[in-house]
Design a protein around this motif. Structure first.
Motif, PDB file in Angstrom:
ATOM      1  N   GLN A 160       0.819  -1.210   0.000  1.00  0.00           N
ATOM      2  CA  GLN A 160       0.000   0.000   0.000  1.00  0.00           C
ATOM      3  C   GLN A 160       0.856   1.265   0.000  1.00  0.00           C
ATOM      4  N   LEU A 161       1.922   1.258   0.794  1.00  0.00           N
ATOM      5  CA  LEU A 161       2.820   2.417   0.775  1.00  0.00           C
ATOM      6  C   LEU A 161       3.474   2.568  -0.594  1.00  0.00           C
ATOM      7  N   GLY A 162       3.788   1.444  -1.227  1.00  0.00           N
ATOM      8  CA  GLY A 162       4.344   1.491  -2.576  1.00  0.00           C
ATOM      9  C   GLY A 162       3.380   2.123  -3.559  1.00  0.00           C
ATOM     10  N   ARG A 163       2.088   1.821  -3.412  1.00  0.00           N
ATOM     11  CA  ARG A 163       1.080   2.426  -4.283  1.00  0.00           C
ATOM     12  C   ARG A 163       0.971   3.927  -4.053  1.00  0.00           C
ATOM     13  N   PHE A 164       1.358   4.361  -2.862  1.00  0.00           N
ATOM     14  CA  PHE A 164       1.337   5.790  -2.555  1.00  0.00           C
ATOM     15  C   PHE A 164       2.593   6.504  -3.065  1.00  0.00           C
ATOM     16  N   ILE A 256      -2.642  -0.030  10.856  1.00  0.00           N
ATOM     17  CA  ILE A 256      -2.027   0.067   9.533  1.00  0.00           C
ATOM     18  C   ILE A 256      -2.888   0.931   8.607  1.00  0.00           C
ATOM     19  N   GLU A 257      -4.204   0.685   8.620  1.00  0.00           N
ATOM     20  CA  GLU A 257      -5.098   1.471   7.766  1.00  0.00           C
ATOM     21  C   GLU A 257      -5.061   2.949   8.158  1.00  0.00           C
ATOM     22  N   ALA A 258      -5.064   3.210   9.473  1.00  0.00           N
ATOM     23  CA  ALA A 258      -4.997   4.598   9.927  1.00  0.00           C
ATOM     24  C   ALA A 258      -3.679   5.241   9.508  1.00  0.00           C
ATOM     25  N   LEU A 259      -2.601   4.477   9.615  1.00  0.00           N
ATOM     26  CA  LEU A 259      -1.288   5.004   9.215  1.00  0.00           C
ATOM     27  C   LEU A 259      -1.276   5.359   7.736  1.00  0.00           C
ATOM     28  N   LEU A 260      -1.878   4.504   6.915  1.00  0.00           N
ATOM     29  CA  LEU A 260      -1.929   4.762   5.478  1.00  0.00           C
ATOM     30  C   LEU A 260      -2.703   6.043   5.182  1.00  0.00           C
ATOM     31  N   VAL A 261      -3.829   6.218   5.861  1.00  0.00           N
ATOM     32  CA  VAL A 261      -4.612   7.437   5.660  1.00  0.00           C
ATOM     33  C   VAL A 261      -3.820   8.653   6.138  1.00  0.00           C
ATOM     34  N   GLY A 262      -3.142   8.493   7.268  1.00  0.00           N
ATOM     35  CA  GLY A 262      -2.336   9.591   7.787  1.00  0.00           C
ATOM     36  C   GLY A 262      -1.212   9.982   6.852  1.00  0.00           C
ATOM     37  N   VAL A 263      -0.553   8.995   6.275  1.00  0.00           N
ATOM     38  CA  VAL A 263       0.529   9.272   5.329  1.00  0.00           C
ATOM     39  C   VAL A 263      -0.025   9.950   4.079  1.00  0.00           C
ATOM     40  N   ALA A 264      -1.162   9.448   3.585  1.00  0.00           N
ATOM     41  CA  ALA A 264      -1.767  10.049   2.397  1.00  0.00           C
ATOM     42  C   ALA A 264      -2.161  11.498   2.663  1.00  0.00           C
ATOM     43  N   GLN A 270       1.533  13.861  -3.852  1.00  0.00           N
ATOM     44  CA  GLN A 270       2.361  12.729  -4.287  1.00  0.00           C
ATOM     45  C   GLN A 270       1.560  11.426  -4.282  1.00  0.00           C
ATOM     46  N   THR A 271       0.704  11.275  -3.275  1.00  0.00           N
ATOM     47  CA  THR A 271      -0.104  10.054  -3.171  1.00  0.00           C
ATOM     48  C   THR A 271      -1.063   9.944  -4.346  1.00  0.00           C
ATOM     49  N   LEU A 272      -1.777  11.009  -4.647  1.00  0.00           N
ATOM     50  CA  LEU A 272      -2.745  10.971  -5.737  1.00  0.00           C
ATOM     51  C   LEU A 272      -2.056  10.778  -7.081  1.00  0.00           C
ATOM     52  N   GLU A 273      -0.914  11.399  -7.259  1.00  0.00           N
ATOM     53  CA  GLU A 273      -0.171  11.229  -8.512  1.00  0.00           C
ATOM     54  C   GLU A 273       0.278   9.781  -8.690  1.00  0.00           C
ATOM     55  N   ALA A 274       0.764   9.181  -7.595  1.00  0.00           N
ATOM     56  CA  ALA A 274       1.198   7.784  -7.667  1.00  0.00           C
ATOM     57  C   ALA A 274       0.021   6.862  -7.976  1.00  0.00           C
ATOM     58  N   LEU A 278      -0.581   4.439 -11.138  1.00  0.00           N
ATOM     59  CA  LEU A 278      -0.929   3.025 -10.971  1.00  0.00           C
ATOM     60  C   LEU A 278      -2.133   2.670 -11.827  1.00  0.00           C
ATOM     61  N   ASN A 279      -3.134   3.523 -11.819  1.00  0.00           N
ATOM     62  CA  ASN A 279      -4.333   3.269 -12.606  1.00  0.00           C
ATOM     63  C   ASN A 279      -4.015   3.237 -14.096  1.00  0.00           C
ATOM     64  N   ARG A 280      -3.134   4.144 -14.535  1.00  0.00           N
ATOM     65  CA  ARG A 280      -2.739   4.173 -15.947  1.00  0.00           C
ATOM     66  C   ARG A 280      -2.034   2.884 -16.340  1.00  0.00           C
TER      67      ARG A 280
END
Length: 292
Positions: A160-164, A256-264, A270-274, A278-280
């Motif tokens: 998940q962090l990689g996707r971000f 872990i889920e909270a951490l991911l949201v916090g990092v995003a 950067q998160t949205l661009e990554a 990924l979607n592309r």
């Protein structure tokens, strides 16, 4: 604890009584001793069938061991097993509490999940959470260590962090294979460690390698803070449910889920661009219909 207030283990009861037991009772006592978790959940008839004897002999054996009956034996055996936190023992006690009722199992498990989340709210403070997010955001790469059931959550966090858009490394191998992974650790990494229950060789090796490289580390644990917490920059008390029932990973996954949201939230552009990239790539690989 015996009826006379003297601490006596189940094995000691069996040894003390074996000479006065009949052959059939000895067979039952041996079965009790070798299958303690099963004794908690099986009926007298089931125990009799497996020990190749009668229901009456099962009950008589419990009394010959100094108990008032099979239920009293189960109660004291459950108390003893609470001091033996084996996975089988915890599952057996959970099954004993819910019986054979799926509705009770569903309700009891949801109650345990709710308790885990409530405990997480109390055990991890807002400053600790912010510190964890900052550690991740500032890291050159995030290495996540976990073995056993924790390995799946370590992989999940790394993916998940990689996707971000963050560089990650999952350390989920045990034994000699872990050495190859540890060789890839480097200064500038952040090490996130998920460790529960006991200190095992791989855990020591991970901390030793982090010490050698000067790598900061976050420790997620429920019981090891006092033993190894001094080797971590941040210790997060993540509960795994009641100690005497089946281990649940609700709180770990919730954190872990909270951490991911916090990092995003900390690095939204950067998160949205990554994620857009990924979607592309998904569309390029699998076609536009599979882009998510």
């Amino acid at each position: 604890m015996s009826s006379h207030g003297i601490e006596t283990t189940f094995a000691e009861r069996v040894r003390a009584a074996v000479e006065r037991l009949t052959l059939a009772e000895r067979r039952v006592a041996r079965y009790f001793a070798d299958h303690r978790e099963e004794v908690l959940v099986a009926s007298a008839a089931e125990l009799a069938r497996k020990a190749e004897t009668s229901d009456a002999t099962v009950v008589r054996t419990a009394k010959a061991l100094g108990y008032e009956g099979l239920d009293a034996l189960r109660r004291e055996l459950a108390e003893e097993l609470r001091r033996d936190l084996s996975p089988a023992g915890r599952v057996a006690r959970t099954l004993q509490s819910v019986g054979g009722d799926p509705d009770a199992a569903f309700a009891a498990t949801l109650d345990l999940h709710a308790e885990s989340i409530a405990s997480l709210r109390r055990s991890v403070t807002a400053p600790q959470f912010r510190a964890a997010v900052e550690h991740v955001v500032q890291a050159g790469r995030v290495a996540v260590f976990g073995l056993g059931p924790s390995s799946a959550m370590a992989e999940y966090l790394a993916v998940q962090l990689g996707r971000f858009g963050l560089d990650t490394l999952a350390l989920t191998e045990s034994g000699l294979l872990l050495a190859d992974r540890l060789l890839r650790l480097r200064p500038g990494d952040l090490l996130v460690v998920m460790a529960y229950g006991r200190i095992y060789p791989e855990l020591r090796a991970v901390f030793d390698r982090a010490d050698a490289l000067g790598v900061p580390r976050i420790l997620m644990t429920d019981t090891l803070g006092a033993e190894i917490g001094g080797r971590a920059d941040l210790v997060l008390d993540i509960p795994r449910g009641r100690a005497d029932t089946v281990s649940l990973h609700t709180a770990t996954l919730a954190f872990i889920e909270a951490l991911l949201v916090g990092v995003a939230a900390r690095r939204p552009e950067q998160t949205l661009e990554a994620l857009r990239e990924l979607n592309r790539l998904r569309a390029e690989v699998a076609g536009p219909d599979l882009a998510l």
